[in-house]
Design a protein around this motif. Structure first.
Motif, short mmCIF file in Angstrom:
data_model
loop_
_atom_site.label_atom_id
_atom_site.label_comp_id
_atom_site.label_asym_id
_atom_site.label_seq_id
_atom_site.Cartn_x
_atom_site.Cartn_y
_atom_site.Cartn_z
N ASP A 109 -1.80 27.93 33.40
CA ASP A 109 -1.37 26.54 33.42
C ASP A 109 -2.30 25.64 34.23
OD1 ASP A 109 -0.82 27.40 35.93
OD2 ASP A 109 1.35 27.29 35.75
N GLN A 111 -2.76 25.37 37.24
CA GLN A 111 -2.22 24.83 38.49
C GLN A 111 -3.12 25.19 39.67
OE1 GLN A 111 2.12 26.21 38.14
NE2 GLN A 111 2.23 24.26 39.22
N THR A 140 3.37 19.85 45.23
CA THR A 140 3.65 19.68 43.80
C THR A 140 4.89 20.44 43.37
OG1 THR A 140 2.12 21.50 43.43
CG2 THR A 140 1.27 19.28 43.06
N VAL A 209 -2.98 23.00 44.93
CA VAL A 209 -2.19 23.32 43.74
C VAL A 209 -1.93 22.03 43.00
CG1 VAL A 209 -0.04 24.27 42.90
CG2 VAL A 209 -1.11 25.20 44.93
N LYS A 210 -2.12 22.10 41.68
CA LYS A 210 -1.87 20.90 40.87
C LYS A 210 -0.56 21.06 40.12
CE LYS A 210 -6.64 20.98 40.05
NZ LYS A 210 -7.48 21.38 38.96
N LYS A 211 -0.16 19.97 39.51
CA LYS A 211 1.03 20.01 38.67
C LYS A 211 0.72 20.81 37.41
CE LYS A 211 4.58 16.80 39.34
NZ LYS A 211 4.35 16.30 40.70
N ARG A 212 1.73 21.44 36.85
CA ARG A 212 1.56 22.14 35.59
C ARG A 212 1.14 21.13 34.52
NH1 ARG A 212 3.02 26.13 32.02
NH2 ARG A 212 3.47 28.06 33.12
N SER A 217 7.58 25.92 33.75
CA SER A 217 7.41 27.18 34.48
C SER A 217 8.06 28.33 33.72
CB SER A 217 8.03 27.05 35.87
OG SER A 217 7.97 28.30 36.51
#
Ligand code: UDP
Ligand code: MG
Length: 324
Positions: A109, A111, A140, A209-212, A217
């Motif tokens: 993903d 992320q 996030t 960490v980034k957003k999906r 999830s």
């Protein structure tokens, strides 16, 4: 260690479970990154991106096979069903060990910041056999995820399994570490706990960490709880010891209470205390059943381990020699 002596074929291992929405985009981003690293001479041109389809019910495998047809930089493993994230990355790493000098596991993903790869490789070239990716923050994540994740790490520590805080499964293993990992035959697998116990010179790389980017999830609450229980039972027997200690303390207390009751009876004190009796018997009943459950968890794990069933079944592999 001499820099030139370390092989530099990198395999990115990407577990995929129902990731059709974002996979093509993720694949492009990963390919761009791998090409750039190869152009800069940081990794070999034989490096690859290996997708592990963990029994997806959507078009994930179709996308993976399409990508493999289009470009030999991609390769894929297809499981016969959903075996879970841990099994997916394990199989990817073990397969990668056949061709690669190092393997990095990364989620599909995007992320986990793929730009951190440069630092992973630099650590490897300095002589590290294991490099752990550690997230800088949990901004996030939603409130629920933050709470459960933090609680999980705390509980793990208390129950005797020390895991690195905020390290998920974004990590590099060198060929030596991959070969060591191959020697572990356990079915109940918790890589985050296991890999640090292998030793080896290691280092940490911090990343954001980034957003999906697409989809949602795949780690449901049920999967997270299963991971927590597997983690604890596979790394530590401290819960069993805690039961013993509990039982001992309760027994000591009972001895005292027996003496008190006998004295009361001898001096003819009246019997009363319905509430106390009820509370004590309910509490004891609850503790007994709970303890039995904990013991049962371990018995269950022993049962599964003695069967020694395969940890996953691979239905298909696509792997082509690259042009170079
Ligand atoms: N995943 C998997 N099998 C599963 C669940 C998840 O292979 O049974 C993969 C998923 O496709 C993703 C990675 O594991 O590449 C991490 O999952 P996710 O992003 O859903 O978890 P989160 O980031 O929310 O913890
Ligand atoms: Mg994710």
């Amino acid at each position: 260690m001499d820099m030139d002596s370390r092989g530099n074929i990198l395999y990115l291992v990407v577990p995929c479970y129902n990731e059709e929405e974002g996979l093509e985009h993720a694949a492009r981003v990963m390919r761009d990154k791998v090409r750039r690293l190869a152009a800069e001479g940081q990794i070999s041109g034989k490096s690859k991106i290996m997708f592990v389809n963990d029994g997806s019910r959507d078009g994930t495998w179709k996308i993976i096979s399409g990508l493999c047809k289009e470009d030999a930089v991609f390769c894929g493993i297809c499981f016969s069903r959903n075996y879970g994230h841990q099994s997916a990355i394990l199989s990817g790493m073990l397969e990668a060990a056949k061709h690669a000098d190092m393997a990095v596991t990364i989620d599909a993903d995007l992320q986990q910041d793929i730009e951190a790869l440069d630092q992973f490789i630099a650590c490897y070239q300095r002589g590290c056999e294991v490099v752990y990716g550690v997230r800088n923050n949990r901004d996030t994540d939603g409130f629920f995820k933050k709470m459960t994740a933090t609680g999980f790490y705390k509980l793990m520590g208390l129950l005797g399994c020390n895991v690195m805080q905020n390290h998920a499964d974004y990590r590099l293993l060198s060929k030596a570490a991959l070969q060591a990992l191959m020697e572990y035959k356990e079915v109940n697998l918790f890589l985050r706990g296991l890999i640090p116990t292998m030793g080896f010179p290691s280092d940490v790389v911090y990343f954001d960490v980034k957003k999906r980017e697409a989809g949602h999830s795949k780690y449901t609450l049920k999967k997270m709880l299963a991971l927590a229980v597997d983690g604890i039972t596979s790394m530590s027997t401290r819960p069993l010891r805690m039961i013993t200690v509990w039982g001992f303390l309760v027994s000591m207390f009972s001895m005292v209470m027996i003496v008190v009751c006998l004295v009361d009876w001898m001096i003819g004190k009246n019997v009363q205390g319905y509430t106390t009796t009820l509370v004590v018997s309910l509490l004891m009943g609850g503790l007994t059943i709970f303890s039995l459950g904990v013991v049962g968890e371990y018995v269950g794990k022993i049962y599964m381990e003695t069967k020694a069933r395969p940890r996953y079944i691979i239905e298909a592999i696509i792997w082509k020699e690259g042009e170079e």
